[in-house]
Motif scaffolding. Structure first.
Motif, PDB file in Angstrom:
ATOM      1  N   VAL A  46       0.828  -1.207   0.000  1.00 61.47           N
ATOM      2  CA  VAL A  46       0.000   0.000   0.000  1.00 61.47           C
ATOM      3  C   VAL A  46       0.864   1.260   0.000  1.00 61.47           C
ATOM      4  CG1 VAL A  46      -1.686   1.311   1.351  1.00 61.47           C
ATOM      5  CG2 VAL A  46      -1.973  -1.151   1.049  1.00 61.47           C
ATOM      6  N   GLY A  47       1.907   1.282   0.799  1.00 59.53           N
ATOM      7  CA  GLY A  47       2.775   2.460   0.871  1.00 59.53           C
ATOM      8  C   GLY A  47       3.392   2.813  -0.467  1.00 59.53           C
ATOM      9  N   LYS A  48       3.750   1.816  -1.269  1.00 55.08           N
ATOM     10  CA  LYS A  48       4.318   2.086  -2.588  1.00 55.08           C
ATOM     11  C   LYS A  48       3.268   2.678  -3.516  1.00 55.08           C
ATOM     12  CE  LYS A  48       8.068  -1.211  -2.473  1.00 55.08           C
ATOM     13  NZ  LYS A  48       8.601  -2.474  -2.957  1.00 55.08           N
ATOM     14  N   MET A  49       2.045   2.197  -3.430  1.00 53.03           N
ATOM     15  CA  MET A  49       0.966   2.783  -4.238  1.00 53.03           C
ATOM     16  C   MET A  49       0.732   4.234  -3.837  1.00 53.03           C
ATOM     17  SD  MET A  49      -1.955  -0.020  -4.993  1.00 53.03           S
ATOM     18  CE  MET A  49      -2.877   1.194  -5.910  1.00 53.03           C
ATOM     19  N   LEU A  50       0.769   4.503  -2.544  1.00 50.56           N
ATOM     20  CA  LEU A  50       0.574   5.882  -2.077  1.00 50.56           C
ATOM     21  C   LEU A  50       1.670   6.800  -2.592  1.00 50.56           C
ATOM     22  CD1 LEU A  50      -0.608   5.404   1.598  1.00 50.56           C
ATOM     23  CD2 LEU A  50      -1.897   6.423  -0.275  1.00 50.56           C
ATOM     24  N   GLY A  51       2.859   6.257  -2.779  1.00 47.12           N
ATOM     25  CA  GLY A  51       3.964   7.052  -3.298  1.00 47.12           C
ATOM     26  C   GLY A  51       3.673   7.649  -4.662  1.00 47.12           C
ATOM     27  N   ALA A  52       2.759   7.035  -5.420  1.00 49.29           N
ATOM     28  CA  ALA A  52       2.408   7.528  -6.742  1.00 49.29           C
ATOM     29  C   ALA A  52       1.361   8.638  -6.700  1.00 49.29           C
ATOM     30  CB  ALA A  52       1.883   6.376  -7.600  1.00 49.29           C
ATOM     31  N   VAL A  53       0.709   8.806  -5.586  1.00 46.42           N
ATOM     32  CA  VAL A  53      -0.401   9.764  -5.490  1.00 46.42           C
ATOM     33  C   VAL A  53       0.002  11.178  -5.925  1.00 46.42           C
ATOM     34  CG1 VAL A  53      -1.938  10.886  -3.825  1.00 46.42           C
ATOM     35  CG2 VAL A  53      -1.743   8.410  -3.846  1.00 46.42           C
ATOM     36  N   PRO A  54       1.132  11.729  -5.487  1.00 47.94           N
ATOM     37  CA  PRO A  54       1.492  13.089  -5.927  1.00 47.94           C
ATOM     38  C   PRO A  54       1.692  13.191  -7.441  1.00 47.94           C
ATOM     39  CG  PRO A  54       2.724  12.507  -3.964  1.00 47.94           C
ATOM     40  CD  PRO A  54       2.031  11.253  -4.435  1.00 47.94           C
ATOM     41  N   GLU A  55       2.120  12.110  -8.079  1.00 47.86           N
ATOM     42  CA  GLU A  55       2.319  12.117  -9.527  1.00 47.86           C
ATOM     43  C   GLU A  55       0.988  12.277 -10.275  1.00 47.86           C
ATOM     44  OE1 GLU A  55       4.672   8.739 -10.744  1.00 47.86           O
ATOM     45  OE2 GLU A  55       5.931   8.959  -8.970  1.00 47.86           O
TER      46      GLU A  55
END
Length: 118
Positions: A62-71
């Protein structure tokens, strides 16, 4: 006209598909140029933990998916300060920077939205 959409993430990252499905919805809303915000509360704060490994439970992290949110243009990320204090979490534990809100600030955030989901 863009809608103001707030996603409330208040469940643990693993054990169900809730977190991943909600994050996917956040990404889609961001792609369609909506004014998207995310508020992490309660066990939802665990979604922000920096050192997660979804592979340990046979899933995506989940944390890796959240990392894409700003993009995807989603930069208004908020977290419940009282929940974090109760769980013993702070900025050093998180994979993304958030703005900490107390309960009154959360109510004001929610009241400014066109749509609240989660």
């Amino acid at each position: 006209m863009a809608k103001r959409i707030l996603f409330l993430l208040n469940r643990a990252p693993y054990g169900s598909s809730y977190a991943l499905e909600t994050i996917e919805s956040v990404l889609v809303a961001g792609v369609f140029d909506q004014e998207v915000s995310v508020l992490f509360k309660g066990d939802g704060l665990y979604q922000l933990l920096d050192e997660q490994d979804g592979g340990a439970v046979g899933g995506r992290t989940v944390g890796k998916m959240l990392g894409a949110v700003p993009e995807y243009g989603v930069t208004d990320l908020f977290a419940c300060r009282p929940s974090a204090e109760r769980l013993g979490l702070g900025d050093a534990n998180l994979c993304l920077p958030v703005t900490w809100l107390d309960y009154a600030e959360q109510r004001r955030l929610i009241n400014r939205q066109d749509i609240v989901t989660g």
